[in-house]
Motif scaffolding. Structure first.
Motif, PDB file in Angstrom:
ATOM      1  N   LEU A  10     -10.913  47.811   5.921  1.00  0.00           N
ATOM      2  CA  LEU A  10      -9.856  48.223   6.846  1.00  0.00           C
ATOM      3  C   LEU A  10     -10.303  48.241   8.313  1.00  0.00           C
ATOM      4  O   LEU A  10      -9.536  47.818   9.181  1.00  0.00           O
ATOM      5  CB  LEU A  10      -9.275  49.573   6.444  1.00  0.00           C
ATOM      6  CG  LEU A  10      -8.261  49.539   5.302  1.00  0.00           C
ATOM      7  CD1 LEU A  10      -7.647  50.917   5.090  1.00  0.00           C
ATOM      8  CD2 LEU A  10      -7.172  48.510   5.514  1.00  0.00           C
ATOM      9  N   PRO A  11     -11.518  48.700   8.636  1.00  0.00           N
ATOM     10  CA  PRO A  11     -11.928  48.623  10.054  1.00  0.00           C
ATOM     11  C   PRO A  11     -11.948  47.187  10.584  1.00  0.00           C
ATOM     12  O   PRO A  11     -11.584  46.939  11.734  1.00  0.00           O
ATOM     13  CB  PRO A  11     -13.324  49.243  10.066  1.00  0.00           C
ATOM     14  CG  PRO A  11     -13.339  50.144   8.874  1.00  0.00           C
ATOM     15  CD  PRO A  11     -12.487  49.444   7.844  1.00  0.00           C
ATOM     16  N   LEU A  12     -12.358  46.247   9.753  1.00  0.00           N
ATOM     17  CA  LEU A  12     -12.357  44.845  10.172  1.00  0.00           C
ATOM     18  C   LEU A  12     -10.928  44.376  10.431  1.00  0.00           C
ATOM     19  O   LEU A  12     -10.650  43.716  11.432  1.00  0.00           O
ATOM     20  CB  LEU A  12     -13.019  43.965   9.118  1.00  0.00           C
ATOM     21  CG  LEU A  12     -12.914  42.456   9.359  1.00  0.00           C
ATOM     22  CD1 LEU A  12     -13.653  42.071  10.630  1.00  0.00           C
ATOM     23  CD2 LEU A  12     -13.433  41.681   8.174  1.00  0.00           C
ATOM     24  N   LEU A  13     -10.013  44.736   9.538  1.00  0.00           N
ATOM     25  CA  LEU A  13      -8.620  44.337   9.712  1.00  0.00           C
ATOM     26  C   LEU A  13      -8.037  44.956  10.978  1.00  0.00           C
ATOM     27  O   LEU A  13      -7.282  44.312  11.700  1.00  0.00           O
ATOM     28  CB  LEU A  13      -7.793  44.737   8.492  1.00  0.00           C
ATOM     29  CG  LEU A  13      -8.251  44.168   7.152  1.00  0.00           C
ATOM     30  CD1 LEU A  13      -7.317  44.615   6.045  1.00  0.00           C
ATOM     31  CD2 LEU A  13      -8.371  42.663   7.193  1.00  0.00           C
ATOM     32  N   THR A  14      -8.419  46.199  11.261  1.00  0.00           N
ATOM     33  CA  THR A  14      -7.951  46.866  12.471  1.00  0.00           C
ATOM     34  C   THR A  14      -8.397  46.099  13.707  1.00  0.00           C
ATOM     35  O   THR A  14      -7.624  45.876  14.634  1.00  0.00           O
ATOM     36  CB  THR A  14      -8.497  48.306  12.532  1.00  0.00           C
ATOM     37  OG1 THR A  14      -8.089  48.996  11.353  1.00  0.00           O
ATOM     38  CG2 THR A  14      -7.970  49.046  13.744  1.00  0.00           C
ATOM     39  N   ARG A  15      -9.642  45.687  13.719  1.00  0.00           N
ATOM     40  CA  ARG A  15     -10.150  44.933  14.868  1.00  0.00           C
ATOM     41  C   ARG A  15      -9.471  43.580  14.991  1.00  0.00           C
ATOM     42  O   ARG A  15      -9.232  43.094  16.089  1.00  0.00           O
ATOM     43  CB  ARG A  15     -11.663  44.749  14.747  1.00  0.00           C
ATOM     44  CG  ARG A  15     -12.440  46.007  15.002  1.00  0.00           C
ATOM     45  CD  ARG A  15     -13.936  45.733  14.986  1.00  0.00           C
ATOM     46  NE  ARG A  15     -14.684  46.974  15.034  1.00  0.00           N
ATOM     47  CZ  ARG A  15     -15.155  47.603  13.975  1.00  0.00           C
ATOM     48  NH1 ARG A  15     -14.964  47.099  12.773  1.00  0.00           N
ATOM     49  NH2 ARG A  15     -15.820  48.722  14.097  1.00  0.00           N
ATOM     50  N   ARG A  16      -9.202  42.949  13.843  1.00  0.00           N
ATOM     51  CA  ARG A  16      -8.573  41.629  13.865  1.00  0.00           C
ATOM     52  C   ARG A  16      -7.146  41.696  14.379  1.00  0.00           C
ATOM     53  O   ARG A  16      -6.704  40.840  15.121  1.00  0.00           O
ATOM     54  CB  ARG A  16      -8.558  41.019  12.458  1.00  0.00           C
ATOM     55  CG  ARG A  16      -9.899  40.603  11.930  1.00  0.00           C
ATOM     56  CD  ARG A  16     -10.282  39.236  12.500  1.00  0.00           C
ATOM     57  NE  ARG A  16     -11.503  38.762  11.924  1.00  0.00           N
ATOM     58  CZ  ARG A  16     -11.581  37.925  10.907  1.00  0.00           C
ATOM     59  NH1 ARG A  16     -10.501  37.474  10.314  1.00  0.00           N
ATOM     60  NH2 ARG A  16     -12.755  37.530  10.471  1.00  0.00           N
ATOM     61  N   VAL A  17      -6.406  42.693  13.940  1.00  0.00           N
ATOM     62  CA  VAL A  17      -5.009  42.801  14.326  1.00  0.00           C
ATOM     63  C   VAL A  17      -4.887  43.395  15.725  1.00  0.00           C
ATOM     64  O   VAL A  17      -4.012  43.032  16.490  1.00  0.00           O
ATOM     65  CB  VAL A  17      -4.215  43.657  13.305  1.00  0.00           C
ATOM     66  CG1 VAL A  17      -2.799  43.891  13.775  1.00  0.00           C
ATOM     67  CG2 VAL A  17      -4.208  42.968  11.949  1.00  0.00           C
ATOM     68  N   GLY A  18      -5.826  44.288  16.078  1.00  0.00           N
ATOM     69  CA  GLY A  18      -5.792  44.964  17.379  1.00  0.00           C
ATOM     70  C   GLY A  18      -6.572  44.185  18.417  1.00  0.00           C
ATOM     71  O   GLY A  18      -6.737  42.966  18.334  1.00  0.00           O
ATOM     72  N   PRO A  19      -7.083  44.889  19.427  1.00  0.00           N
ATOM     73  CA  PRO A  19      -7.839  44.246  20.501  1.00  0.00           C
ATOM     74  C   PRO A  19      -9.066  43.529  19.958  1.00  0.00           C
ATOM     75  O   PRO A  19      -9.671  43.958  18.987  1.00  0.00           O
ATOM     76  CB  PRO A  19      -8.252  45.415  21.399  1.00  0.00           C
ATOM     77  CG  PRO A  19      -7.345  46.533  21.031  1.00  0.00           C
ATOM     78  CD  PRO A  19      -6.942  46.316  19.606  1.00  0.00           C
ATOM     79  N   ALA A  20      -9.436  42.435  20.630  1.00  0.00           N
ATOM     80  CA  ALA A  20     -10.585  41.648  20.184  1.00  0.00           C
ATOM     81  C   ALA A  20     -11.862  42.449  20.339  1.00  0.00           C
ATOM     82  O   ALA A  20     -12.026  43.236  21.256  1.00  0.00           O
ATOM     83  CB  ALA A  20     -10.667  40.360  20.997  1.00  0.00           C
ATOM     84  N   GLY A  21     -12.780  42.210  19.436  1.00  0.00           N
ATOM     85  CA  GLY A  21     -14.084  42.849  19.475  1.00  0.00           C
ATOM     86  C   GLY A  21     -15.024  42.094  18.568  1.00  0.00           C
ATOM     87  O   GLY A  21     -14.593  41.239  17.789  1.00  0.00           O
TER      88      GLY A  21
END
Length: 197
Positions: free
Chosen positions: A177-188
């Motif tokens: 889920l943290p990876l998905l959050t980063r993918r859908v949200g701001p780039a990182g």
């Protein structure tokens, strides 16, 4: 250990049986694999389809039940799937489809059977990434229409998965889920994923 496949709402199953029994009554035509299937077509393995709407700032996933998916079996394998959705009047047939998610779902369910602990299978859709996962809920007796992904749950990305996410590699919810959050949200920078033990 066997999976604890939740029972679908009876009305949802009836809509799929009606669509299979009366193809002319369905708005969308049957898929080529359904038209070419030999023998009876049976809706099996109903899976609730949950949609990941967002992840809150504190990391809590917000999901909603979008419908139920049935694998349509002909002989010894699934040839298509049927989607149902809940409307103001009750459960309604949505559409038939075929393609890689059908065979990938079957493969992920076989993987889950070999996991060694009981799970309740569900599907978790991540629309922002065009991604679908088999969600193995650790409480096999839970209400399949409700609940959130839990730390003890596993997610198995189905093929095709987005770039950088391996399909059919199980991950704990807290890892994926943290990876998905980063993918859908701001780039990182993407985190390194380790398979679930």
């Amino acid at each position: 250990m066997p999976l604890h496949v939740p029972p679908a709402p009876p009305a949802a199953l009836r809509t799929v049986l009606a669509a299979l029994g009366t193809p002319a009554a369905v708005r969308d035509p049957r898929t080529p694999s359904l038209r070419g299937a030999q023998g009876p077509l049976n809706p099996e393995l109903p899976l609730p389809v949950h949609v990941l709407e967002r992840i809150t700032a504190d990391g809590t996933p917000v999901v909603r039940l979008a419908g139920w998916r049935f694998l349509i079996r002909s002989g010894d394998h699934a040839v298509a799937a049927a989607e149902t959705l809940e409307t103001a009047e009750g459960w309604a047939f949505s559409h038939f489809f075929e393609g890689p998610y059908v065979t990938s779902t079957e493969r992920a369910l076989r993987q889950a059977e070999e996991a060694g602990q009981p799970y309740q299978p569900r599907l978790l859709s991540v629309p922002g990434l065009y991604m679908l996962t088999l969600w193995l809920h650790a409480d096999p007796e839970a209400d399949a229409a409700t609940g959130l992904p839990d730390a003890l749950d596993l997610l198995i990305p189905l093929a095709p998965a987005p770039p950088g996410i391996a399909s059919h590699l199980p991950h704990r919810v807290e890892e994926l889920l943290p990876l998905l959050t980063r993918r859908v949200g701001p780039a990182g920078p993407p985190p390194v994923l380790r398979p679930a033990a």
